[in-house]
Design a protein around this motif. Structure first.
Motif, PDB file in Angstrom:
ATOM      1  N   MET A 186       0.843  -1.192   0.000  1.00  0.00           N
ATOM      2  CA  MET A 186       0.000   0.000   0.000  1.00  0.00           C
ATOM      3  C   MET A 186       0.886   1.253   0.000  1.00  0.00           C
ATOM      4  O   MET A 186       1.776   1.388   0.837  1.00  0.00           O
ATOM      5  N   ILE A 187       0.651   2.142  -0.953  1.00  0.00           N
ATOM      6  CA  ILE A 187       1.441   3.370  -1.045  1.00  0.00           C
ATOM      7  C   ILE A 187       0.698   4.503  -0.336  1.00  0.00           C
ATOM      8  O   ILE A 187      -0.470   4.774  -0.641  1.00  0.00           O
ATOM      9  N   VAL A 188       1.386   5.148   0.595  1.00  0.00           N
ATOM     10  CA  VAL A 188       0.786   6.235   1.363  1.00  0.00           C
ATOM     11  C   VAL A 188       1.698   7.456   1.314  1.00  0.00           C
ATOM     12  O   VAL A 188       2.918   7.340   1.145  1.00  0.00           O
ATOM     13  N   LYS A 189       1.091   8.629   1.458  1.00  0.00           N
ATOM     14  CA  LYS A 189       1.873   9.860   1.566  1.00  0.00           C
ATOM     15  C   LYS A 189       2.412   9.966   2.989  1.00  0.00           C
ATOM     16  O   LYS A 189       1.657   9.888   3.951  1.00  0.00           O
ATOM     17  N   ALA A 190       3.715  10.139   3.116  1.00  0.00           N
ATOM     18  CA  ALA A 190       4.356  10.103   4.424  1.00  0.00           C
ATOM     19  C   ALA A 190       4.168  11.402   5.190  1.00  0.00           C
ATOM     20  O   ALA A 190       4.003  12.477   4.616  1.00  0.00           O
ATOM     21  N   ASP A 191       4.224  11.284   6.511  1.00  0.00           N
ATOM     22  CA  ASP A 191       4.249  12.441   7.398  1.00  0.00           C
ATOM     23  C   ASP A 191       5.294  12.194   8.480  1.00  0.00           C
ATOM     24  O   ASP A 191       6.039  11.211   8.440  1.00  0.00           O
ATOM     25  N   ASP A 192       5.352  13.084   9.460  1.00  0.00           N
ATOM     26  CA  ASP A 192       6.392  13.003  10.486  1.00  0.00           C
ATOM     27  C   ASP A 192       6.375  11.687  11.258  1.00  0.00           C
ATOM     28  O   ASP A 192       7.417  11.253  11.764  1.00  0.00           O
ATOM     29  N   THR A 193       5.225  11.044  11.361  1.00  0.00           N
ATOM     30  CA  THR A 193       5.139   9.822  12.156  1.00  0.00           C
ATOM     31  C   THR A 193       5.946   8.676  11.547  1.00  0.00           C
ATOM     32  O   THR A 193       6.303   7.729  12.244  1.00  0.00           O
ATOM     33  N   LEU A 194       6.233   8.768  10.251  1.00  0.00           N
ATOM     34  CA  LEU A 194       7.000   7.719   9.578  1.00  0.00           C
ATOM     35  C   LEU A 194       8.484   8.083   9.430  1.00  0.00           C
ATOM     36  O   LEU A 194       9.264   7.285   8.884  1.00  0.00           O
ATOM     37  N   ASN A 195       8.864   9.245   9.926  1.00  0.00           N
ATOM     38  CA  ASN A 195      10.194   9.763   9.632  1.00  0.00           C
ATOM     39  C   ASN A 195      11.317   8.811  10.028  1.00  0.00           C
ATOM     40  O   ASN A 195      12.209   8.525   9.220  1.00  0.00           O
ATOM     41  N   GLN A 196      11.324   8.320  11.262  1.00  0.00           N
ATOM     42  CA  GLN A 196      12.443   7.493  11.714  1.00  0.00           C
ATOM     43  C   GLN A 196      12.542   6.200  10.918  1.00  0.00           C
ATOM     44  O   GLN A 196      13.641   5.764  10.560  1.00  0.00           O
ATOM     45  N   ARG A 197      11.394   5.597  10.604  1.00  0.00           N
ATOM     46  CA  ARG A 197      11.412   4.367   9.814  1.00  0.00           C
ATOM     47  C   ARG A 197      11.940   4.632   8.407  1.00  0.00           C
ATOM     48  O   ARG A 197      12.682   3.823   7.837  1.00  0.00           O
ATOM     49  N   ILE A 198      11.570   5.764   7.847  1.00  0.00           N
ATOM     50  CA  ILE A 198      12.049   6.128   6.508  1.00  0.00           C
ATOM     51  C   ILE A 198      13.563   6.349   6.526  1.00  0.00           C
ATOM     52  O   ILE A 198      14.288   5.832   5.676  1.00  0.00           O
ATOM     53  N   VAL A 199      14.056   7.113   7.494  1.00  0.00           N
ATOM     54  CA  VAL A 199      15.482   7.400   7.584  1.00  0.00           C
ATOM     55  C   VAL A 199      16.285   6.121   7.784  1.00  0.00           C
ATOM     56  O   VAL A 199      17.333   5.918   7.158  1.00  0.00           O
ATOM     57  N   ASP A 200      15.801   5.241   8.650  1.00  0.00           N
ATOM     58  CA  ASP A 200      16.498   3.970   8.891  1.00  0.00           C
ATOM     59  C   ASP A 200      16.581   3.149   7.607  1.00  0.00           C
ATOM     60  O   ASP A 200      17.605   2.520   7.320  1.00  0.00           O
ATOM     61  N   TYR A 201      15.503   3.160   6.825  1.00  0.00           N
ATOM     62  CA  TYR A 201      15.464   2.404   5.572  1.00  0.00           C
ATOM     63  C   TYR A 201      16.458   2.993   4.565  1.00  0.00           C
ATOM     64  O   TYR A 201      17.202   2.258   3.906  1.00  0.00           O
ATOM     65  N   LEU A 202      16.496   4.307   4.461  1.00  0.00           N
ATOM     66  CA  LEU A 202      17.374   4.963   3.495  1.00  0.00           C
ATOM     67  C   LEU A 202      18.836   4.924   3.908  1.00  0.00           C
ATOM     68  O   LEU A 202      19.731   4.932   3.058  1.00  0.00           O
ATOM     69  N   ASP A 203      19.098   4.864   5.209  1.00  0.00           N
ATOM     70  CA  ASP A 203      20.471   4.929   5.716  1.00  0.00           C
ATOM     71  C   ASP A 203      21.327   3.742   5.294  1.00  0.00           C
ATOM     72  O   ASP A 203      22.558   3.819   5.339  1.00  0.00           O
ATOM     73  N   GLU A 204      20.697   2.643   4.894  1.00  0.00           N
ATOM     74  CA  GLU A 204      21.468   1.475   4.480  1.00  0.00           C
ATOM     75  C   GLU A 204      22.277   1.762   3.213  1.00  0.00           C
ATOM     76  O   GLU A 204      23.285   1.103   2.953  1.00  0.00           O
ATOM     77  N   GLU A 205      21.819   2.736   2.409  1.00  0.00           N
ATOM     78  CA  GLU A 205      22.591   3.220   1.256  1.00  0.00           C
ATOM     79  C   GLU A 205      22.547   4.745   1.279  1.00  0.00           C
ATOM     80  O   GLU A 205      22.020   5.387   0.380  1.00  0.00           O
TER      81      GLU A 205
END
Length: 261
Positions: free
Chosen positions: A1-20
């Motif tokens: 499911m594709i959702v528009k992100a907000d601040d509540t997802l920030n840490q999960r997003i950063v952790d996911y992106l930090d791998e690269e």
């Protein structure tokens, strides 16, 4: 499911992106600098049934940047693109961006080498800078005019708007050299954040080449950014340019693709 992100997802997003994190410099930098409530920026997230992130896409003005570990929900993210502001460019890690080819009719494609510079590898410290100028917002038109005179540069409708935004918010910096009353060489960063910056806009006016002007702009720029404890990344597409950057200490880490309509 594709959702528009907000601040509540920030840490999960950063952790996911930090791998690269080098490859995701643009997305990480724009999230850090502009967050989730800007008119010119959106972040979309593909969340799996178990709540884990499967993919992410950033929209910055008309530029869309998708990212995933291996495969991405190209069909779902493509629908988001079609429903949003007009697509000017789709760019990102080559293996991910090419999955969108069956969906869109792109008229131009460019594959670039992606290189990274760490302070320990930098080789060009202490070059002269007396004739270099740190660009202000008032210099934007001159920078765009010089870029437009260089056939290798891609023209985007939002180029000036994006440059002014970068200089105003200090999410990037530009250094340039003037001779005979006109701008003849420059180098810049964009997507600057607390950890990294992207080198862009390295160029020399055709009448002033073979003097090392753009290389000096780039070296001084890199030295200043590295002194702030950040790493640098850049793209290049030909061996000659690559050899110049590698002499500065840049090292290849992958490929980056840019598709436009």
């Amino acid at each position: 499911m594709i959702v528009k992100a907000d601040d509540t997802l920030n840490q999960r997003i950063v952790d996911y992106l930090d791998e690269e994190k080098a490859m995701n410099l643009f997305i990480l930098g724009d999230i850090e600098n502009f967050g989730y409530k800007s008119d010119f920026q959106d972040i979309w997230v593909d969340i799996g049934n178990g709540g884990d992130i499967k993919g992410i896409m950033l929209r910055y003005f008309g530029n869309y940047l998708p990212y995933a570990k291996e495969s991405i929900n190209a069909e779902g993210f493509s629908k988001v693109i079609k429903d949003g502001p007009p697509l000017e460019m789709l760019s990102g890690k080559k293996e991910i961006v090419e999955q969108f080819q069956p969906v869109f009719s792109f008229t131009a494609k460019k594959d670039l080498y992606f290189a990274e510079l760490e302070e320990k590898n930098f080789t060009m410290k202490g070059l002269g800078r007396d004739d270099l100028t740190y660009a202000a917002v008032d210099d934007a038109d001159d920078i765009i005019e010089m870029h437009n005179s260089i056939k290798e540069f891609q023209r985007r409708e939002t180029a000036r708007e994006s440059l002014v935004q970068t200089l105003t918010t200090k999410t990037g910096r530009s250094y340039f050299i003037k001779k005979d009353g006109k701008m003849v060489a420059s180098a810049a960063t964009t997507a600057e954040n607390s950890r990294s910056a992207m080198v862009v806009g390295v160029c020399t006016h055709v009448d002033y080449r073979q003097q090392g002007l753009a290389s000096r702009c780039t070296a001084v720029l890199c030295e200043d950014v590295l002194n702030e404890g950040k790493i640098l990344c850049l793209f290049y597409d030909n061996p000659r340019a690559g050899s110049i950057y590698k002499r500065m200490g840049f090292q290849d880490i992958g490929m980056w693709s840019m598709y436009s309509k």
